[in-house]
Design an enzyme around this catalytic site. Structure first.
Site, PDB file in Angstrom:
ATOM      1  N   GLU A 127       0.824  -1.202   0.000  1.00 28.59           N
ATOM      2  CA  GLU A 127       0.000   0.000   0.000  1.00 28.59           C
ATOM      3  C   GLU A 127       0.861   1.257   0.000  1.00 28.59           C
ATOM      4  O   GLU A 127       0.508   2.257  -0.621  1.00 28.59           O
ATOM      5  CB  GLU A 127      -0.936   0.003   1.218  1.00 28.59           C
ATOM      6  CG  GLU A 127      -2.161  -0.869   1.069  1.00 28.59           C
ATOM      7  CD  GLU A 127      -3.178  -0.302   0.083  1.00 28.59           C
ATOM      8  OE1 GLU A 127      -2.845  -0.176  -1.117  1.00 28.59           O
ATOM      9  OE2 GLU A 127      -4.295  -0.011   0.504  1.00 28.59           O
ATOM     10  N   THR A 179      -5.460   7.668  -5.519  1.00 29.57           N
ATOM     11  CA  THR A 179      -5.503   7.836  -4.062  1.00 29.57           C
ATOM     12  C   THR A 179      -4.556   8.933  -3.601  1.00 29.57           C
ATOM     13  O   THR A 179      -4.898   9.761  -2.753  1.00 29.57           O
ATOM     14  CB  THR A 179      -5.146   6.502  -3.366  1.00 29.57           C
ATOM     15  OG1 THR A 179      -6.082   5.500  -3.782  1.00 29.57           O
ATOM     16  CG2 THR A 179      -5.197   6.642  -1.856  1.00 29.57           C
TER      17      THR A 179
END
Length: 308
Positions: A127, A179
């Site tokens: 991530e 994101t």
């Protein structure tokens, strides 16, 4: 030895729980296959059209596998074949599915040597590569299934939350919201009165899930800090949300950083109707879209049989 898994999409934040709440979806999911190879390192093969990097250091699954091999002191390598059905940039935890799937797949290959916390820590490495931040709100429900609360990252403290039998409708307008970009536009400071309202909503939502209080869940699905800023990146967001709630959805909002929008419903008929509304809105403004009508996935990353 070969291991084949499916790694589910996820809805992070759950409106008011920025970076601390998430749920697993029953669909869509990625399919990943792992096998031990004699040469050290990681080999990646893609079976989709997304053209993601095959160099392990630049691939979300790759960096997780490299970390798992190092942590285990393993002297061979791992080949992974990835078939993504969760589109990158969709807001449905595409990078988390790759990262969590890689952690779980490696763990099975290596003989179940890692704890759940180890798996989360490994997956967060992926991530960080994808978003620049080690956040776990997609990772933990992807690995554990259901709904999870991340009480703390340092030290890691994950709380599984009872997940009621609710239906989830998701529309993915075919635009991309990265994101990293969606994090950039967030305010760095918030008013105390807004923080207090947000805390009340988070506590109410968790209590609603744990007691299966559908009314409390609906009232608590409100975000006064993140959504007002991020929603400007998503065409027709306010219209979709208003029409879905009028049609009987408990509530919902942006899935992760968007552009996908999710809504929770008490029954399948309402969930299907919500999906029709979402599709009509985006068809009406000429934006290609895909709608999922699914449920909360209770199992997270799962091993598949040879025949699946």
């Amino acid at each position: 030895m070969k291991v084949k898994i499916k790694s589910p999409g996820t809805v992070a934040n759950l409106v008011c729980g920025f970076d601390i709440l998430g749920l697993a979806l029953k669909a869509p999911y990625d399919i990943m296959e792992f096998e031990i190879i004699d040469q050290p390192g990681v080999v990646i093969e893609n079976r989709d059209a997304y053209n993601l990097p095959t160099e392990p250091e630049k691939n979300v699954a790759g960096v997780v596998l490299l970390a798992a091999i190092e942590k285990a002191g393993f002297n061979k390598g791992i080949k992974v074949t990835i078939e993504k059905h969760i589109k990158p940039g969709s807001g449905l935890g595409s990078s988390a599915a790759s990262a969590a799937g890689a952690a779980v797949g490696a763990n099975i290959l290596l003989g179940d040597i890692f704890s759940t916390d180890d798996l989360v820590q490994l997956a967060m490495i992926g991530e960080k590569l994808a978003t620049g931040v080690k956040h776990a709100d997609n990772i933990t429900p992807c690995i554990m299934g259901g709904i999870t609360l991340i009480r703390s990252i340092h030290p890691l403290d994950i709380v599984p939350i009872a997940s009621p039998d609710l239906f989830v409708t998701v529309v993915h307008p075919q635009i991309e919201v990265r994101t990293a970009d969606a994090r950039q536009i967030l305010r760095k400071q918030v008013f105390l009165k807004d923080a207090i309202k947000q805390w009340g909503n988070i506590a109410g939502l968790v209590a609603g899930f744990m007691t299966n209080d559908r009314g409390l869940i609906g009232r608590s699905l409100e975000d006064v800090i993140i959504e007002p800023v991020r929603s400007i990146l998503i065409p027709a967001f306010d219209e979709v949300k208003a029409k879905c709630k009028e049609a009987g959805a408990l509530g919902g909002g942006i899935s992760g950083s968007g552009p996908s929008i999710f809504m929770l419903s008490e029954n399948e008929a309402t969930a299907q109707m919500i999906g029709d509304i979402m599709k009509r809105v985006y068809d009406g403004i000429g934006i290609e879209n895909y709608v999922y009508v699914t449920t909360i996935g209770k199992n997270g990353v799962e091993r598949m049989s040879e025949h699946e």
